[in-house]
Design an enzyme around this catalytic site. Structure first.
Site, short mmCIF file in Angstrom:
data_model
loop_
_atom_site.label_atom_id
_atom_site.label_comp_id
_atom_site.label_asym_id
_atom_site.label_seq_id
_atom_site.Cartn_x
_atom_site.Cartn_y
_atom_site.Cartn_z
N GLU A 81 -4.67 2.15 -4.52
CA GLU A 81 -2.91 2.47 -4.38
C GLU A 81 -2.63 0.90 -3.61
OE1 GLU A 81 -4.65 4.36 -0.65
OE2 GLU A 81 -5.24 4.15 -2.61
N ASP A 133 0.80 -1.05 -0.16
CA ASP A 133 0.17 -0.01 0.07
C ASP A 133 1.03 1.34 -0.02
OD1 ASP A 133 -2.88 0.96 0.33
OD2 ASP A 133 -1.53 2.29 1.68
#
Length: 494
Positions: A410, A367
Site C-alpha cells: 500500500e 502509505d
C-alpha cells in the site's frame, strides 16, 4: 503519470533493427527473384535470337539474293555462249550497230540495269547505248577486265561504279566468253543496280527489325548497313564493329557479339560461296527485351507495395506487442502506476537532469493508513479497489511531469521534478486530499494517507534520497498518521 520516453520506449532501437532486418531480407528476396527471372529471360531471348531468328534471317536474305541473281547469271551465261556474239567477233566486229542492238534487246527483254561486252581483240567496251570506251591495262577502273581475262573461273560478281550510268554502284556479273577452241574472246554480262539488293535488306529491317549487309573478303561493305547506323566504306572504319567483323572474316563466319555504345548487338556472319561475299545479319535484343523490362519493373513495383504492406503490418504488430510488453514491464498491473524498475530508470534520468540544469528534485512517499484493517473488514477485493482509487485520485492532484509509482503493497512514491521542499509538501498534501476524497466518494470509506517528502541534496544518490523520504514517512506514521512530514523537518498539518 506517463513515464519518460526512455522508459516508455526502451526497446525502440531493437524494434527498428528488427524491421530493418526484415526489410533487407524481403528486398533481397524479391529483388533477387526478379533479377534472376529477368536475366533468365534475357539469356533465353538472346539464345532464341542467335539460334533461330538470325539464322532464319540469313537464309531469307541468302535465298532472296540468289533469286535476284539467278536470272542475271542465266542471261550472262547465255550471252557468253551465244553464237551470234562469237560469229560477230570472228567477222572482225565490223557491224557495231549489230552488237549494240543485241545488247539493247537483252537489256530490255530481261529488265537488266545494263548489258555489256568487252572485246579482247579490240579492247572496246560495248554496252546497250553504244561504245563506252577502250579498256587499258594501266587504267585502274579497267582492272576488273584483266582480272577476268586471267581467272580460271567462268564468271565473277563484282561491285563497281557503272560509268555508263553516272557511276551508280552496280553489281556486275562478268562472264568469260570463249570460242569453240577455248580461246578467250572477251567478257560479257549484265549489271544489277545495287538499289534492288538494298531493297532486300531494307525489307528485312522493316519487317523483322533485323539488319543485313554484305561484305567482301577485303572488308568492303557492298550492300546494306549495320543496325541503326550509316554504313562505312569498310568494316575496319567502323570502330564498334571492326574487331568482330575481322574475326568473322578470318573464321569464315559464325556467331558474335559486340557493343555499339550502350547497346549489345548479336551478329551472325555467313559466307556466300557463289558470291564470295560475307553476309552479316545482326539484331539488338533491346526490342525483344522490352517485355522482360516491363515485367521487371511491374514486378518491382508490385514487390514494393507488398514489402510496404508487410513492413507496415510488422511495425503495427510489433508496436502492439511492444506496448503490451512495455506496459507489463513498466506498470503495476493492479493500479496502473509505474513499477519500481521503471521508476528507478526515470529517477536516474531525473537526478542527472537536476544536476545538469540546477533545478530542484523531490520525492514524496505515501502509505495508506491502517490498510490491513480495510482488507480484514472489507476483503482483499475491496482493498484492491481502494488502491486503484488512491492512484486515480492522487494522480489528479499531480502535474503532468510528475511520475507516480507503486512502491510496494500500500506504499506509493512520486518523483516531483523542478520542485523544491515547500512545493513537495504542497504536492503531497494535494495528493493525499484528492485520493481520500475519491475513496470517500466512490467507496464510501474514510481513507487517510501519510506522506514523507525529501529534496535532492548536492552529490546525493537516488537511493539516499528515497531513504530520507522513507524516514520522513515513518516519522509521519509515528506522529499520528494522516499527515505529511518533510525530511528537512517541515511538517504539514493533517
Amino acid at each position: 503519470m506517463a513515464p519518460m520516453e526512455e522508459a516508455r520506449r526502451s526497446g525502440i532501437g531493437e524494434k527498428y533493427r528488427l524491421i530493418g532486418r526484415i526489410t533487407v531480407l524481403l528486398v533481397a528476396g524479391f529483388v533477387g527473384t526478379s533479377l534472376f527471372a529477368f536475366f533468365a529471360a534475357r539469356d533465353s531471348i538472346r539464345a532464341s535470337i542467335e539460334r533461330d531468328s538470325l539464322p532464319a534471317a540469313a537464309e531469307y536474305v541468302h535465298a532472296a539474293l540468289q533469286k535476284e541473281l539467278l536470272q542475271p547469271l542465266f542471261v550472262s551465261s547465255m550471252m557468253a555462249n551465244d553464237t551470234f556474239l562469237h560469229d560477230w567477233v570472228e567477222r572482225g566486229e565490223t557491224d557495231v550497230d549489230a552488237v549494240i542492238t543485241y545488247l539493247s534487246e537483252i537489256r530490255n527483254r530481261y529488265g537488266a540495269f545494263t548489258t555489256f561486252f568487252v572485246s579482247d581483240a579490240t579492247s572496246r567496251y560495248y554496252q546497250a547505248d553504244g561504245v563506252l570506251k577502250v579498256v587499258k591495262p594501266d587504267e585502274a577502273r579497267d582492272g576488273w577486265y584483266y582480272r577476268v581475262r586471267s581467272m580460271p573461273e567462268p564468271y565473277e560478281l563484282n561491285l563497281d561504279p557503272d560509268m555508263a550510268h553516272g557511276d551508280v554502284m552496280t553489281v556486275f556479273i562478268n562472264y568469260r566468253v570463249l570460242d569453240r577452241y577455248g580461246d578467250f574472246l572477251g567478257a560479257a554480262g549484265v549489271g544489277l543496280a545495287i538499289e534492288s539488293m538494298n531493297g532486300i535488306v531494307e525489307d528485312l529491317r522493316l519487317k523483322h527489325d533485323t539488319a543485313a549487309y554484305c561484305v567482301d573478303a577485303s572488308g568492303r561493305v557492298l550492300i546494306g548497313s549495320p543496325y541503326g547506323v550509316e554504313a562505312t566504306p569498310t568494316v575496319s572504319d567502323d570502330a564498334a564493329l571492326s574487331r568482330a567483323a575481322r574475326a568473322a572474316i578470318a573464321d569464315g563466319g559464325g556467331s558474335y557479339r559486340y557493343r555499339r555504345g550502350r547497346d549489345e548487338r548479336l551478329l551472325l556472319v555467313k559466307y556466300l560461296p557463289e558470291l564470295k561475299w560475307y553476309l552479316f545479319v545482326e539484331r539488338t535484343p533491346s526490342a525483344a527485351m522490352s517485355g522482360a523490362n516491363r515485367a521487371l519493373w511491374l514486378n518491382l513495383a508490385f514487390f514494393t507495395l507488398v514489402i510496404a504492406a508487410v513492413i507496415s503490418l510488422t511495425a503495427i504488430t510489433i508496436d502492439r506487442y511492444q506496448s503490451r510488453l512495455e506496459r507489463t514491464a513498466s506498470y503495476d498491473s493492479l493500479t496502473g502506476a509505474l513499477n519500481r524498475m521503471a521508476f528507478a530508470v526515470l529517477c536516474d534520468h531525473a537526478v542527472r537532469d537536476s544536476r545538469r540544469s540546477g533545478t530542484a528534485l523531490s520525492v514524496a512517499m505515501f502509505d495508506v493508513d491502517d490498510f490491513k484493517r480495510i482488507n480484514d473488514a472489507r476483503g482483499h477485493l475491496a482493498g484492491d479497489r481502494i488502491l486503484r482509487l488512491i492512484v486515480d485520485g492522487g494522480r489528479s492532484g499531480l502535474r503532468q511531469c510528475d511520475s507516480l509509482c507503486r512502491w510496494g503493497g500500500e506504499e506509493f512514491i512520486v518523483a516531483l521534478t523542478a520542485c523544491a521542499a515547500d512545493g513537495a509538501i504542497a504536492a503531497a498534501d494535494k495528493f493525499r486530499a484528492s485520493a481520500s476524497a475519491l475513496c470517500s466518494a466512490e467507496a464510501g470509506m474514510v481513507v487517510t494517507i501519510s506522506a514523507g517528502v525529501a529534496t535532492l541534496r548536492p552529490d546525493e544518490t537516488f537511493e539516499s534520497l528515497v531513504g530520507r523520504a522513507d524516514d520522513a514517512l515513518l516519522a509521519a506514521k509515528r506522529g499520528g498518521k494522516n499527515r505529511t512530514i518533510a525530511a528537512e523537518s517541515r511538517v504539514s498539518a493533517p
